[in-house]
Design a protein around this motif. Structure first.
Motif, PDB file in Angstrom:
ATOM      1  N   ASN A   1       0.831  -1.215   0.000  1.00 37.15           N
ATOM      2  CA  ASN A   1       0.000   0.000   0.000  1.00 37.15           C
ATOM      3  C   ASN A   1       0.860   1.257   0.000  1.00 37.15           C
ATOM      4  OD1 ASN A   1      -2.356  -1.509   0.016  1.00 37.15           O
ATOM      5  ND2 ASN A   1      -2.563  -1.460   2.232  1.00 37.15           N
ATOM      6  N   THR A   2       1.932   1.253   0.783  1.00 37.68           N
ATOM      7  CA  THR A   2       2.803   2.426   0.838  1.00 37.68           C
ATOM      8  C   THR A   2       3.547   2.617  -0.478  1.00 37.68           C
ATOM      9  OG1 THR A   2       3.108   1.989   3.201  1.00 37.68           O
ATOM     10  CG2 THR A   2       4.606   3.562   2.173  1.00 37.68           C
ATOM     11  N   TRP A   3       3.998   1.520  -1.071  1.00 39.89           N
ATOM     12  CA  TRP A   3       4.723   1.611  -2.346  1.00 39.89           C
ATOM     13  C   TRP A   3       3.825   2.179  -3.445  1.00 39.89           C
ATOM     14  CZ3 TRP A   3       9.843   0.213  -3.377  1.00 39.89           C
ATOM     15  CH2 TRP A   3      10.209   0.206  -4.719  1.00 39.89           C
ATOM     16  N   ASN A   4       2.564   1.779  -3.445  1.00 43.80           N
ATOM     17  CA  ASN A   4       1.638   2.200  -4.503  1.00 43.80           C
ATOM     18  C   ASN A   4       0.893   3.493  -4.187  1.00 43.80           C
ATOM     19  OD1 ASN A   4       2.214  -0.050  -6.128  1.00 43.80           O
ATOM     20  ND2 ASN A   4       0.714  -1.309  -5.046  1.00 43.80           N
ATOM     21  N   ASP A   5       1.162   4.085  -3.039  1.00 46.70           N
ATOM     22  CA  ASP A   5       0.432   5.296  -2.657  1.00 46.70           C
ATOM     23  C   ASP A   5       0.747   6.438  -3.621  1.00 46.70           C
ATOM     24  OD1 ASP A   5      -1.132   7.070  -1.251  1.00 46.70           O
ATOM     25  OD2 ASP A   5       0.479   7.620   0.138  1.00 46.70           O
ATOM     26  N   TYR A   6      -0.297   7.069  -4.103  1.00 49.98           N
ATOM     27  CA  TYR A   6      -0.139   8.183  -5.035  1.00 49.98           C
ATOM     28  C   TYR A   6      -0.646   9.499  -4.453  1.00 49.98           C
ATOM     29  CZ  TYR A   6      -0.807  11.081  -9.206  1.00 49.98           C
ATOM     30  OH  TYR A   6      -0.789  12.117 -10.110  1.00 49.98           O
ATOM     31  N   MET A   7      -1.814   9.451  -3.813  1.00 54.32           N
ATOM     32  CA  MET A   7      -2.430  10.687  -3.342  1.00 54.32           C
ATOM     33  C   MET A   7      -1.634  11.353  -2.229  1.00 54.32           C
ATOM     34  SD  MET A   7      -4.989  11.514  -5.127  1.00 54.32           S
ATOM     35  CE  MET A   7      -5.613  12.783  -4.036  1.00 54.32           C
ATOM     36  N   GLY A   8      -1.139  10.573  -1.276  1.00 49.69           N
ATOM     37  CA  GLY A   8      -0.384  11.166  -0.172  1.00 49.69           C
ATOM     38  C   GLY A   8       0.840  11.933  -0.640  1.00 49.69           C
ATOM     39  N   PRO A   9       1.762  11.301  -1.374  1.00 48.76           N
ATOM     40  CA  PRO A   9       2.913  12.056  -1.895  1.00 48.76           C
ATOM     41  C   PRO A   9       2.520  13.199  -2.819  1.00 48.76           C
ATOM     42  CG  PRO A   9       3.346   9.705  -1.988  1.00 48.76           C
ATOM     43  CD  PRO A   9       1.909   9.851  -1.605  1.00 48.76           C
ATOM     44  N   LEU A  10       1.440  13.038  -3.601  1.00 53.88           N
ATOM     45  CA  LEU A  10       1.023  14.106  -4.502  1.00 53.88           C
ATOM     46  C   LEU A  10       0.622  15.351  -3.732  1.00 53.88           C
ATOM     47  CD1 LEU A  10       0.265  15.040  -7.394  1.00 53.88           C
ATOM     48  CD2 LEU A  10      -2.026  14.110  -6.962  1.00 53.88           C
ATOM     49  N   ILE A  11      -0.028  15.185  -2.586  1.00 55.47           N
ATOM     50  CA  ILE A  11      -0.513  16.326  -1.806  1.00 55.47           C
ATOM     51  C   ILE A  11       0.601  16.949  -0.978  1.00 55.47           C
ATOM     52  CG2 ILE A  11      -2.057  16.982   0.089  1.00 55.47           C
ATOM     53  CD1 ILE A  11      -4.017  14.889  -0.965  1.00 55.47           C
ATOM     54  N   TYR A  12       1.456  16.120  -0.375  1.00 61.13           N
ATOM     55  CA  TYR A  12       2.392  16.631   0.627  1.00 61.13           C
ATOM     56  C   TYR A  12       3.796  16.894   0.098  1.00 61.13           C
ATOM     57  CZ  TYR A  12      -1.040  15.644   4.255  1.00 61.13           C
ATOM     58  OH  TYR A  12      -2.172  15.642   5.035  1.00 61.13           O
TER      59      TYR A  12
END
Length: 296
Positions: free
Chosen positions: A225-236
């Motif tokens: 889940n962390t590897w595939n996370d897109y929204m979190g890094p995109l926002i922060y």
């Protein structure tokens, strides 16, 4: 005849004398079951195989009609060129950092909180657990804005700490580990208390050594889940030096939107670590998922 049967059973007692023939209906069911599994496996594997083969094709052969399965010329240099055309090394480094740190923290906090809910008696324990687990049903989009404002107010936006704090705690991990801890006999904890162990000592010396499969399953799920996370890094994460591979690939696709072979190469590189992690821990993952739902 009886002596011969006794001799055979003594030599190999595992062979039954009166083996019932397998019915055609059962054989047909097995054939249908295996055929269904092969079809499902094909649906999963064909897109991945096509992506790998496309990453080795010339760019003009990726979307040809009719489809060419194998490349006319194998372009292995695509896996070298992408490192010079993009910041792939930085993206992979950041993604590995986030995945490893978040996985470690979620396993640590989730297993420790699950121990408290499972083995320590205190007033309102069940109600508190139900409220905490109920947060799984709340979509992240519902509290995304206030969460961003809080982290920005304390100066953690656009830093690694923002992603780490966002995902260091998870109700799913607590729920999963508690389900496993409930299967461990209470007598083991009581014996530890009689021997003078503290609650932390019981957790570390008794329960954790028994939790290998469940911890492996939770670790693989969290890592993926962390590897595939897109929204979190995109926002922060606005600093390019902090981008993860998901954000980097999105930027790379917008820059090389016509270089399909290179896009496929980047996609393969982003998928391979997850595939390797799962192949290494698949046995523990399946065992952990199975044992987390057992009672008694």
């Amino acid at each position: 005849m009886r002596r011969s049967e006794q001799t055979v059973s003594t030599v190999n007692p595992s062979i039954p004398f009166n083996r019932q023939p397998v019915s055609p209906l059962k054989i047909g069911g097995r054939v249908i079951g295996y055929a269904s599994l092969l079809v499902c496996a094909a649906f999963v594997l064909v897109p991945f195989v096509w992506m790998v083969l496309s990453s080795l094709k010339p760019n003009n052969e990726v979307f040809t009609v009719p489809i060419k399965v194998l490349p006319s010329v194998w372009h292995w240099e695509n896996y070298v060129d992408i490192w010079t055309k993009s910041d792939m090394l930085i993206w992979l480094g950041n993604t590995v950092f986030f995945a490893v740190v978040v996985t470690f923290l979620q396993v640590l906090t989730g297993s420790f909180a699950a121990y408290g809910f499972s083995k320590i008696r205190f007033p309102g324990r069940n109600v508190l657990f139900m409220i905490y687990v109920a947060t799984i049903a709340v979509p992240w989009q519902a509290y995304m804005v206030p969460q961003f404002k809080i982290l920005s107010a304390i100066g953690l936006s656009d830093s690694r700490w923002s992603i780490v704090l966002l995902q260091a705690f998870g109700a799913f991990g607590v729920f999963m580990m508690k389900q496993f801890y409930d299967t461990i006999p209470e007598e083991l904890s009581e014996a530890g208390r009689l021997d003078g162990l503290s609650e932390f000592g019981i957790y570390r010396r008794i329960l954790l050594p028994l939790s290998g499969p469940s911890i492996a399953a939770l670790g693989i799920i969290t890592f993926t889940n962390t590897w595939n996370d897109y929204m979190g890094p995109l926002i922060y994460l606005r600093d390019r030096s902090l981008w993860t591979i998901q954000i980097g690939l999105k930027q790379f696709i917008s820059q090389y939107d016509a270089d399909y072979a290179m896009i496929m190469t980047g996609s393969v590189i982003s998928v391979l670590p997850i595939l390797v992690i799962f192949l290494i821990g698949q046995k523990q993952f399946i065992e952990g998922i199975a044992t987390s739902g057992m009672k008694g």
